[in-house]
Design an enzyme around this catalytic site. Structure first.
Site, PDB file in Angstrom:
ATOM      1  N   GLN A   1     -10.316  -3.553  -3.663  1.00  0.00           N
ATOM      2  CA  GLN A   1     -11.596  -3.030  -3.186  1.00  0.00           C
ATOM      3  C   GLN A   1     -12.697  -3.284  -4.213  1.00  0.00           C
ATOM      4  O   GLN A   1     -13.810  -3.695  -3.864  1.00  0.00           O
ATOM      5  CB  GLN A   1     -11.477  -1.526  -2.913  1.00  0.00           C
ATOM      6  CG  GLN A   1     -12.770  -0.903  -2.423  1.00  0.00           C
ATOM      7  CD  GLN A   1     -13.181  -1.458  -1.075  1.00  0.00           C
ATOM      8  OE1 GLN A   1     -12.402  -1.434  -0.140  1.00  0.00           O
ATOM      9  NE2 GLN A   1     -14.401  -1.962  -0.961  1.00  0.00           N
TER      10      GLN A   1
ATOM     11  N   ARG B   1     -13.953  -8.162   1.256  1.00  0.00           N
ATOM     12  CA  ARG B   1     -12.520  -7.952   1.006  1.00  0.00           C
ATOM     13  C   ARG B   1     -11.766  -9.255   1.285  1.00  0.00           C
ATOM     14  O   ARG B   1     -10.859  -9.642   0.553  1.00  0.00           O
ATOM     15  CB  ARG B   1     -11.976  -6.836   1.909  1.00  0.00           C
ATOM     16  CG  ARG B   1     -12.488  -5.438   1.597  1.00  0.00           C
ATOM     17  CD  ARG B   1     -11.981  -4.934   0.262  1.00  0.00           C
ATOM     18  NE  ARG B   1     -10.533  -4.913   0.178  1.00  0.00           N
ATOM     19  CZ  ARG B   1      -9.736  -3.962   0.653  1.00  0.00           C
ATOM     20  NH1 ARG B   1     -10.257  -2.900   1.226  1.00  0.00           N
ATOM     21  NH2 ARG B   1      -8.421  -4.021   0.499  1.00  0.00           N
TER      22      ARG B   1
ATOM     23  N   ASP C   1     -17.043   7.578  -1.571  1.00  0.00           N
ATOM     24  CA  ASP C   1     -15.833   7.339  -0.774  1.00  0.00           C
ATOM     25  C   ASP C   1     -15.528   8.651  -0.056  1.00  0.00           C
ATOM     26  O   ASP C   1     -16.115   9.697  -0.363  1.00  0.00           O
ATOM     27  CB  ASP C   1     -14.689   6.927  -1.715  1.00  0.00           C
ATOM     28  CG  ASP C   1     -13.402   6.563  -0.988  1.00  0.00           C
ATOM     29  OD1 ASP C   1     -13.432   6.365   0.242  1.00  0.00           O
ATOM     30  OD2 ASP C   1     -12.358   6.484  -1.654  1.00  0.00           O
TER      31      ASP C   1
ATOM     32  N   ARG D   1       0.882  -1.184   0.000  1.00  0.00           N
ATOM     33  CA  ARG D   1       0.000   0.000   0.000  1.00  0.00           C
ATOM     34  C   ARG D   1       0.906   1.217   0.000  1.00  0.00           C
ATOM     35  O   ARG D   1       1.721   1.392   0.912  1.00  0.00           O
ATOM     36  CB  ARG D   1      -0.921  -0.009   1.225  1.00  0.00           C
ATOM     37  CG  ARG D   1      -1.646   1.316   1.420  1.00  0.00           C
ATOM     38  CD  ARG D   1      -2.772   1.264   2.415  1.00  0.00           C
ATOM     39  NE  ARG D   1      -3.940   0.599   1.852  1.00  0.00           N
ATOM     40  CZ  ARG D   1      -5.172   0.719   2.327  1.00  0.00           C
ATOM     41  NH1 ARG D   1      -5.407   1.478   3.385  1.00  0.00           N
ATOM     42  NH2 ARG D   1      -6.185   0.074   1.764  1.00  0.00           N
TER      43      ARG D   1
ATOM     44  N   CYS E   1     -16.414   2.033   0.351  1.00  0.00           N
ATOM     45  CA  CYS E   1     -15.296   1.136   0.696  1.00  0.00           C
ATOM     46  C   CYS E   1     -14.900   1.232   2.161  1.00  0.00           C
ATOM     47  O   CYS E   1     -14.251   0.329   2.677  1.00  0.00           O
ATOM     48  CB  CYS E   1     -14.108   1.432  -0.204  1.00  0.00           C
ATOM     49  SG  CYS E   1     -13.386   3.070   0.016  1.00  0.00           S
TER      50      CYS E   1
ATOM     51  N   HIS F   1      -7.310   1.124  -6.592  1.00  0.00           N
ATOM     52  CA  HIS F   1      -7.583   0.239  -5.452  1.00  0.00           C
ATOM     53  C   HIS F   1      -8.325  -0.994  -5.979  1.00  0.00           C
ATOM     54  O   HIS F   1      -9.498  -1.217  -5.659  1.00  0.00           O
ATOM     55  CB  HIS F   1      -8.416   0.989  -4.419  1.00  0.00           C
ATOM     56  CG  HIS F   1      -8.418   0.369  -3.048  1.00  0.00           C
ATOM     57  ND1 HIS F   1      -7.686  -0.758  -2.724  1.00  0.00           N
ATOM     58  CD2 HIS F   1      -9.079   0.727  -1.908  1.00  0.00           C
ATOM     59  CE1 HIS F   1      -7.891  -1.069  -1.453  1.00  0.00           C
ATOM     60  NE2 HIS F   1      -8.727  -0.188  -0.941  1.00  0.00           N
TER      61      HIS F   1
END
Ligand code: CP
Ligand code: NVA
Length: 308
Positions: A140, A292, A225, A110, A264, A137
């Protein structure tokens, strides 16, 4: 290890790879329903494998879901904060990639810099997984696609409305739309739209509009988001520009009667989403978060060439 694949973007898997990942995730999730979280799957497909996770930014879901997922697959994990590694004091990413490849069987990163992820993958001799960058991402979005499929909806032809910031999660959603043939209408304020290259990647499946009402009209799903992503300055001007894009019950009412809400997480109630929406009956966020775990287990299996 000789045969492996990295998962830096959804396009690495492509339409067939994504379909295989989603099918595997759904089946494996069903096969262990009701089991304690730490019990290893019956086939333990990644027995003896170690996943290293490197975090340059905070995480709750990505960290825990990869960790538990790897254990369920029969493997092990090492979780590291980049700031506590030599990477954090300037050891080159390329050297880190070569060294970690000698110790572990896969690496998840990440980072705030997508180029760093590409550099890691270029120099690693094990699969590298994108655990979020400034650009995308993809893990996700695989979880989101699984969550949508679980509602019984077929992905092709769906209308997905995105409200708010034109960020990394939207970029992966648009990439998925091109691969799986659904439509994304993103309502973003001036100055916070996705880059032109992101829209182009949608291959005609993504459109950016200014009006949140236009985006949600007849939508099957409404997605948002945080307005401020990790690493971005907390600017009052941005928050003010975003206010009309808050997902409210009024906006949900303009979508299809059975429209669902996705986010998310982490969420900021009263900013990008109203409390009665995220905590209401149309919200799928808890299933989305759990997925996830299931999605990433199948992404790992795809990286090791076990599916797709
Ligand atoms: N959605 C998501 O990636 O959550 P974390 O930042 O907690 O990992
Ligand atoms: N867009 C957000 C997603 C967090 C999971 C960020 O990059 O911070």
């Amino acid at each position: 290890m000789t045969e492996f694949r990295s998962f830096l973007s959804l396009s690495d898997a492509g339409e067939d790879g994504l379909a295989a990942i989603l099918a595997d995730a759904g089946a494996r999730k069903g096969a262990r329903a009701g089991w304690p979280k730490g019990r290893v799957d019956a086939d333990a497909p990644l027995r003896d494998c170690v996943l290293a996770m490197v975090f340059e930014k905070n995480s709750t879901r990505t960290r825990v879901s990869f960790d538990v997922g790897m254990r369920q697959l029969g493997g092990q994990t090492i979780v590291m904060e980049a700031g506590q590694m030599q990477l954090g004091r300037g050891e080159p990413v390329s050297d880190t990639a070569r060294v970690l490849s000698g110790y572990v069987d896969a690496i998840m990163l990440r980072t705030d810099d997508h180029a760093k992820l590409e550099n890691l993958a270029a120099h690693a001799s094990v699969p590298v997984i994108n655990g979020l960058t400034d650009r995308s991402h993809p893990c996700q979005i695989v979880a989101d696609l699984l969550t949508i499929q679980e509602t019984g909806r077929a992905l092709p032809g769906l209308k997905v409305a995105w409200l708010g910031d034109g960020n990394n999660v939207l970029a992966s959603l648009i990439e998925a739309a091109a691969l799986l043939r659904f439509d994304v209408i993103a309502a973003c304020p001036q100055g916070f739209q996705p880059d032109e290259a992101v829209v182009t990647e949608g291959r005609g499946r993504a459109r950016v509009v200014a009006s949140p009402h236009e985006a949600v009209e007849g939508a099957d799903l409404i997605v948002t988001d945080s307005w401020i992503s990790m690493g971005q300055a907390h600017a009052d001007t941005k928050l003010a520009a975003m206010l009309p894009y808050q997902v409210t019950a009024d906006l949900m009412a303009r979508a299809k009667p059975d429209a669902s809400f996705l986010h998310c997480l982490p969420a900021h109630r009263g900013e990008e989403v109203a409390t009665d929406v995220i905590d209401g009956p149309r919200s799928l966020v808890w299933a989305e978060a759990e997925n996830r775990l299931h999605a990433q287990k199948s992404i790992l299996r795809w990286c090791f060439g076990q599916i797709g």
